[in-house]
Write a protein that holds these residues in place. Structure first.
Motif, PDB file in Angstrom:
ATOM      1  N   VAL A 141      36.118  50.046  36.309  1.00  0.00           N
ATOM      2  CA  VAL A 141      37.064  50.991  35.234  1.00  0.00           C
ATOM      3  C   VAL A 141      38.476  50.226  35.377  1.00  0.00           C
ATOM      4  CG1 VAL A 141      38.509  53.263  35.148  1.00  0.00           C
ATOM      5  CG2 VAL A 141      36.134  53.248  35.574  1.00  0.00           C
ATOM      6  N   ALA A 142      38.943  49.951  36.489  1.00  0.00           N
ATOM      7  CA  ALA A 142      40.397  49.434  36.671  1.00  0.00           C
ATOM      8  C   ALA A 142      40.104  47.883  35.940  1.00  0.00           C
ATOM      9  CB  ALA A 142      40.605  49.205  38.073  1.00  0.00           C
ATOM     10  N   PHE A 143      39.154  47.084  36.216  1.00  0.00           N
ATOM     11  CA  PHE A 143      39.233  45.764  35.795  1.00  0.00           C
ATOM     12  C   PHE A 143      39.105  45.655  34.215  1.00  0.00           C
ATOM     13  CE2 PHE A 143      37.909  43.569  40.152  1.00  0.00           C
ATOM     14  CZ  PHE A 143      39.325  42.643  39.957  1.00  0.00           C
ATOM     15  N   SER A 144      38.411  46.421  33.925  1.00  0.00           N
ATOM     16  CA  SER A 144      37.896  46.578  32.499  1.00  0.00           C
ATOM     17  C   SER A 144      39.232  46.722  31.580  1.00  0.00           C
ATOM     18  CB  SER A 144      36.638  47.454  32.082  1.00  0.00           C
ATOM     19  OG  SER A 144      37.213  48.582  32.299  1.00  0.00           O
ATOM     20  N   ARG A 145      40.160  47.750  32.016  1.00  0.00           N
ATOM     21  CA  ARG A 145      41.288  48.280  31.293  1.00  0.00           C
ATOM     22  C   ARG A 145      42.471  46.918  31.656  1.00  0.00           C
ATOM     23  NH1 ARG A 145      45.159  47.526  29.774  1.00  0.00           N
ATOM     24  NH2 ARG A 145      47.104  48.859  29.323  1.00  0.00           N
ATOM     25  N   PHE A 146      42.567  46.543  32.542  1.00  0.00           N
ATOM     26  CA  PHE A 146      43.778  46.024  32.738  1.00  0.00           C
ATOM     27  C   PHE A 146      43.707  44.518  32.754  1.00  0.00           C
ATOM     28  CE2 PHE A 146      44.737  49.887  35.244  1.00  0.00           C
ATOM     29  CZ  PHE A 146      45.883  50.107  34.451  1.00  0.00           C
ATOM     30  N   LEU A 147      42.408  43.912  32.936  1.00  0.00           N
ATOM     31  CA  LEU A 147      42.170  42.312  32.674  1.00  0.00           C
ATOM     32  C   LEU A 147      41.547  42.225  31.375  1.00  0.00           C
ATOM     33  CD1 LEU A 147      41.076  41.155  36.203  1.00  0.00           C
ATOM     34  CD2 LEU A 147      43.429  41.505  35.317  1.00  0.00           C
ATOM     35  N   GLY A 148      41.349  43.214  30.545  1.00  0.00           N
ATOM     36  CA  GLY A 148      40.837  43.149  29.138  1.00  0.00           C
ATOM     37  C   GLY A 148      39.381  42.629  29.285  1.00  0.00           C
ATOM     38  N   VAL A 149      38.769  42.961  30.113  1.00  0.00           N
ATOM     39  CA  VAL A 149      37.295  42.514  30.184  1.00  0.00           C
ATOM     40  C   VAL A 149      36.433  43.644  30.171  1.00  0.00           C
ATOM     41  CG1 VAL A 149      37.881  40.297  31.635  1.00  0.00           C
ATOM     42  CG2 VAL A 149      37.126  42.337  32.747  1.00  0.00           C
ATOM     43  N   SER A 150      34.947  43.500  29.886  1.00  0.00           N
ATOM     44  CA  SER A 150      34.008  44.456  29.856  1.00  0.00           C
ATOM     45  C   SER A 150      33.964  45.112  31.217  1.00  0.00           C
ATOM     46  CB  SER A 150      32.849  44.078  29.409  1.00  0.00           C
ATOM     47  OG  SER A 150      32.089  43.212  30.375  1.00  0.00           O
ATOM     48  N   ASN A 151      33.358  46.341  31.409  1.00  0.00           N
ATOM     49  CA  ASN A 151      33.154  47.200  32.677  1.00  0.00           C
ATOM     50  C   ASN A 151      32.166  46.138  33.506  1.00  0.00           C
ATOM     51  OD1 ASN A 151      33.468  49.448  34.233  1.00  0.00           O
ATOM     52  ND2 ASN A 151      31.423  50.022  33.502  1.00  0.00           N
ATOM     53  N   ALA A 152      31.240  45.583  32.837  1.00  0.00           N
ATOM     54  CA  ALA A 152      30.172  44.755  33.611  1.00  0.00           C
ATOM     55  C   ALA A 152      31.025  43.710  34.384  1.00  0.00           C
ATOM     56  CB  ALA A 152      29.120  44.233  32.791  1.00  0.00           C
ATOM     57  N   THR A 153      31.841  42.606  33.421  1.00  0.00           N
ATOM     58  CA  THR A 153      32.536  41.635  34.129  1.00  0.00           C
ATOM     59  C   THR A 153      33.399  42.019  35.190  1.00  0.00           C
ATOM     60  OG1 THR A 153      32.264  40.876  31.635  1.00  0.00           O
ATOM     61  CG2 THR A 153      33.875  39.715  33.193  1.00  0.00           C
ATOM     62  N   GLY A 154      34.042  43.209  35.158  1.00  0.00           N
ATOM     63  CA  GLY A 154      35.029  43.917  35.885  1.00  0.00           C
ATOM     64  C   GLY A 154      34.369  44.014  37.342  1.00  0.00           C
ATOM     65  N   ILE A 155      33.149  44.511  37.143  1.00  0.00           N
ATOM     66  CA  ILE A 155      32.324  44.510  38.658  1.00  0.00           C
ATOM     67  C   ILE A 155      31.959  43.535  39.012  1.00  0.00           C
ATOM     68  CG2 ILE A 155      29.793  45.508  39.437  1.00  0.00           C
ATOM     69  CD1 ILE A 155      30.366  47.703  37.411  1.00  0.00           C
ATOM     70  N   TYR A 156      31.499  42.335  38.277  1.00  0.00           N
ATOM     71  CA  TYR A 156      31.037  40.934  38.939  1.00  0.00           C
ATOM     72  C   TYR A 156      32.291  40.337  39.618  1.00  0.00           C
ATOM     73  CZ  TYR A 156      27.293  41.383  35.989  1.00  0.00           C
ATOM     74  OH  TYR A 156      25.669  41.631  35.479  1.00  0.00           O
ATOM     75  N   ILE A 157      33.302  40.604  38.963  1.00  0.00           N
ATOM     76  CA  ILE A 157      34.753  40.103  39.711  1.00  0.00           C
ATOM     77  C   ILE A 157      35.046  40.606  40.939  1.00  0.00           C
ATOM     78  CG2 ILE A 157      37.073  39.724  39.296  1.00  0.00           C
ATOM     79  CD1 ILE A 157      36.911  39.479  36.481  1.00  0.00           C
ATOM     80  N   GLY A 158      34.810  42.022  41.125  1.00  0.00           N
ATOM     81  CA  GLY A 158      34.946  42.798  42.096  1.00  0.00           C
ATOM     82  C   GLY A 158      34.085  42.343  43.235  1.00  0.00           C
ATOM     83  N   MET A 159      32.730  42.178  43.047  1.00  0.00           N
ATOM     84  CA  MET A 159      32.031  41.697  43.671  1.00  0.00           C
ATOM     85  C   MET A 159      32.251  40.368  44.439  1.00  0.00           C
ATOM     86  SD  MET A 159      28.271  42.545  41.649  1.00  0.00           S
ATOM     87  CE  MET A 159      27.285  41.659  42.768  1.00  0.00           C
ATOM     88  N   ALA A 160      32.606  39.239  43.828  1.00  0.00           N
ATOM     89  CA  ALA A 160      33.056  38.020  44.343  1.00  0.00           C
ATOM     90  C   ALA A 160      34.260  38.134  45.231  1.00  0.00           C
ATOM     91  CB  ALA A 160      33.487  37.055  42.965  1.00  0.00           C
ATOM     92  N   ILE A 161      35.198  39.102  44.915  1.00  0.00           N
ATOM     93  CA  ILE A 161      36.706  39.209  45.906  1.00  0.00           C
ATOM     94  C   ILE A 161      35.974  39.884  47.264  1.00  0.00           C
ATOM     95  CG2 ILE A 161      38.677  40.289  46.152  1.00  0.00           C
ATOM     96  CD1 ILE A 161      39.093  38.252  44.019  1.00  0.00           C
ATOM     97  N   VAL A 162      35.315  40.872  47.029  1.00  0.00           N
ATOM     98  CA  VAL A 162      34.914  41.471  48.341  1.00  0.00           C
ATOM     99  C   VAL A 162      34.044  40.532  48.995  1.00  0.00           C
ATOM    100  CG1 VAL A 162      33.542  43.525  49.290  1.00  0.00           C
ATOM    101  CG2 VAL A 162      34.932  43.622  47.447  1.00  0.00           C
ATOM    102  N   PHE A 163      33.234  40.047  48.496  1.00  0.00           N
ATOM    103  CA  PHE A 163      32.224  38.896  49.033  1.00  0.00           C
ATOM    104  C   PHE A 163      33.241  38.047  50.042  1.00  0.00           C
ATOM    105  CE2 PHE A 163      30.017  34.638  49.607  1.00  0.00           C
ATOM    106  CZ  PHE A 163      28.796  35.179  49.940  1.00  0.00           C
TER     107      PHE A 163
END
Length: 602
Positions: A141-163
């Motif tokens: 939700v947060a990434f999709s709105r604030f980084l202007g990407v889709s919900n799915a892309t937002g989740i992939y970015i989050g996974m990479a950072i946490v990893f």
């Protein structure tokens, strides 16, 4: 500078800080990986616990739920903070004195059985995995709105950072990262609240602003909000309960005991040097958590007021008529924030009567007079759907606050989701590498191999969490409530009996855990689908929606806990007694070290 550029700067700087801290504090041993070497200061541990605790559900969803539910949403405040008091008083010091890294380790020793430890691992994995879905939903939700990407892309970015910071840093890296994340998320939550409280009531303290009169109006904020929502066909904001009083009560208890049974929070009390510090850090955590939790009701009410004012600009006037032809805004003239959120799909407009204006009201109201007026005005159903998860994130935009405040909220929302995701992943990885692999299957596993196994388990857990985040069973806080239900029905009762009952044996504890989580999962899966797979619900076959005394599945953990206690004591009475050395050990854990019997007069 544009909003998008400001957001990139704030989010980018916060991520650089987290990854920098993780590299600085990376774990070199299994003790540092699991419990940060047991050397964290209680105040810092309190902050880290606060960040671990205040997940995407607390930061993103909770105020949205209160905003939608009104008074009924207060069960989240009572349940989640009350559970923390339970944890601090009844569990944390005893578990710390027991000296085991993880909950399954405690179960394995206390219930003198690998089967008890294995059952605890299974329950822990189910609760933690369900909880992490909520975090990944929030990240999307947060990434999709604030980084202007889709919900799915937002989740992939989050996974990479946490990893990056969880796998490299372990508990040591996560702890110090979470201190930074707490600072970011609390500033991001309170600064917009202070601005909006000043705008609406002239009071800079949101908690006081909630009960204050509105600027240039001789009426309190809550009274005015009650009048507005009732005008729009909704239930009164300050008195509406959640389904029923019984449902609210068991929901609150489920969140409370679920809090006290969540493994990623319990393990925090092993990261401090002494038993006294465990109690002290629980106290500090409560202070840090209370700052956000006491602000949430104000954020919820003020966001709702601003949203309704945006859609119905004349609604603040004393004799306004919401059914007047020009009372609502024209969709083409909507503010920029609405068009930005429409792109994410979390705010949707459908012009049902073709007048080009936005009608937002309760089209399911049972008030016949209201429905007649709505029909006479040409309304054909509510035309705006607002996802509960966007209320906090959109709040500064709705109030037209400066870009830097909006960007700070983006960084805060991501900090909240990522900090909890990291803590959960550590609980999952230690359950697999330490409790399953080393304790049960490969006892002579070297420290280096165990560390590697922990990192592999964490990487696998991130992939599973990402998949479930892409296909979630509901909004963030609802999913999280189910995780609390699973922890409440399985882990909490077994912990309580392990500490406070010398006579509870392994057969009773295992049977209780399996019965408790089994009953809860049956009820949840009946409503939400087997393993949350859409289309596999079977609630109609067993009595219909909320068939058990009107209790909803998110609240069912309390019933599961009662079943757990009942089955455990019944089985205990039919099976061999606890060995004497285990009974003595339980007695020892409960008595403060150095305590002597008091004899004679004072």
């Amino acid at each position: 500078m544009s909003l998008q550029a400001t957001t990139y700067i704030f989010v980018g700087l916060s991520f650089a800080l987290y990854i920098g801290i993780a590299i600085w504090a990376r774990a070199g041993s299994t003790k540092e990986f699991y419990v940060a070497g047991g050397s964290v200061h209680p105040v810092l541990n309190g902050m880290a616990t606060g960040a671990d605790w205040m997940s995407a559900a607390s930061f993103i969803s909770m105020a949205g739920l209160i905003s939608n539910m009104g008074y009924g949403g207060s069960l989240f405040l009572m349940g989640w903070t009350g559970g923390y008091v339970l944890l601090a008083m009844l569990l944390a010091p005893y578990l710390r004195k027991f000296g085991k890294f993880t909950v399954p380790q405690f179960f394995g020793t206390r219930y003198y059985s690998k089967a008890a430890s294995g059952t605890a691992v299974a329950c822990l994995l189910m609760a933690s995995t369900t909880y992490i879905i909520g975090q990944m939903t929030g990240v999307g939700v947060a990434f999709s709105r604030f980084l202007g990407v889709s919900n799915a892309t937002g989740i992939y970015i989050g996974m990479a950072i946490v990893f990056m910071y969880a796998v490299f840093g372990g508990m040591k890296g996560i702890t110090y990262t979470q201190v930074a994340q707490y600072c970011v998320l609390i500033l991001a939550y309170t600064i917009p609240a202070i601005f909006i409280s000043l705008q609406l009531t002239g009071n800079p303290i949101p908690q006081l602003g909630l009960g204050s009169d509105m600027v240039a109006a001789n009426v309190s904020l809550l009274h005015k909000l009650d009048l507005i929502v009732q005008d729009l066909g909704f239930a009164q904001y300050t008195t509406s309960t959640r389904l029923s009083t019984l449902n609210m009560f068991v929901y609150t208890v489920s969140l409370m005991i679920g809090t006290a049974g969540l493994p990623h929070v319990i393990v925090r009390f092993f990261t401090v040097p002494k038993v006294k510090d465990a109690r002290s850090s629980a106290g500090w955590a409560l202070v840090f958590i209370a700052i956000l939790y006491t602000t949430a009701p104000a954020v919820a009410a003020m966001a709702k007021m601003n949203l309704l004012k945006t859609i119905n600009p004349t609604i603040m006037a004393a004799n306004s008529d919401i059914f007047a032809p020009d009372a609502q805004i024209v969709h083409a003239d909507r503010p920029d924030w609405m068009s930005r959120w429409e792109v994410t799909g979390l705010l949707k407009f459908e012009d049902k009567n073709g007048d080009g204006r936005i009608q937002y009201y309760n089209d399911k109201s049972k008030d016949q007079a209201f429905q007649a007026k709505a029909a006479a005005a040409g309304w054909k159903g509510s035309e705006l759907s607002v996802n509960a998860d966007i209320i906090v994130l959109a709040n500064p935009e709705i109030a037209l606050l400066p870009n830097w405040v909006i960007a700070l909220v983006a960084a805060g929302g991501l900090a909240a989701a990522l900090s909890t995701a990291a803590g959960l992943l550590l609980a999952i990885s230690s359950a697999i590498s330490h409790d399953l692999l080393k304790e049960m299957f490969v006892p002579d596993l070297s420290e280096k191999a165990e560390l590697l196994a922990g990192k592999i388990a964490m990487a696998f857990a991130i992939v599973v969490a990402g998949y479930l985040g892409l296909n979630p069973p509901g909004f963030a806080a609802g999913t999280v409530a189910i995780a609390f239900g699973l922890a409440a029905s399985s882990i909490f009762p077994a912990l309580m009996m392990g500490i406070f009952s010398k006579t509870m044996n392994k057969q009773g504890a295992i049977a209780g855990m399996l019965a408790g989580i089994g009953v809860t999962m049956f009820y949840v899966f009946a409503h939400k689908g087997i393993f949350f797979i859409k289309g596999t619900e079977f609630v109609d076959a067993i009595g219909g929606q909320n068939f058990f005394f009107g209790i909803e599945p998110n609240a069912f953990g309390t019933i599961g806990a009662i079943v757990n206690f009942a089955v455990a004591f019944a089985v205990k009475n039919m099976t061999p007694a606890v060995p004497q050395d285990i009974a003595n050990m339980v007695e020892q854990v409960r008595i403060p070290r150095g305590a002597k019997a008091v004899d004679g007069a004072h």
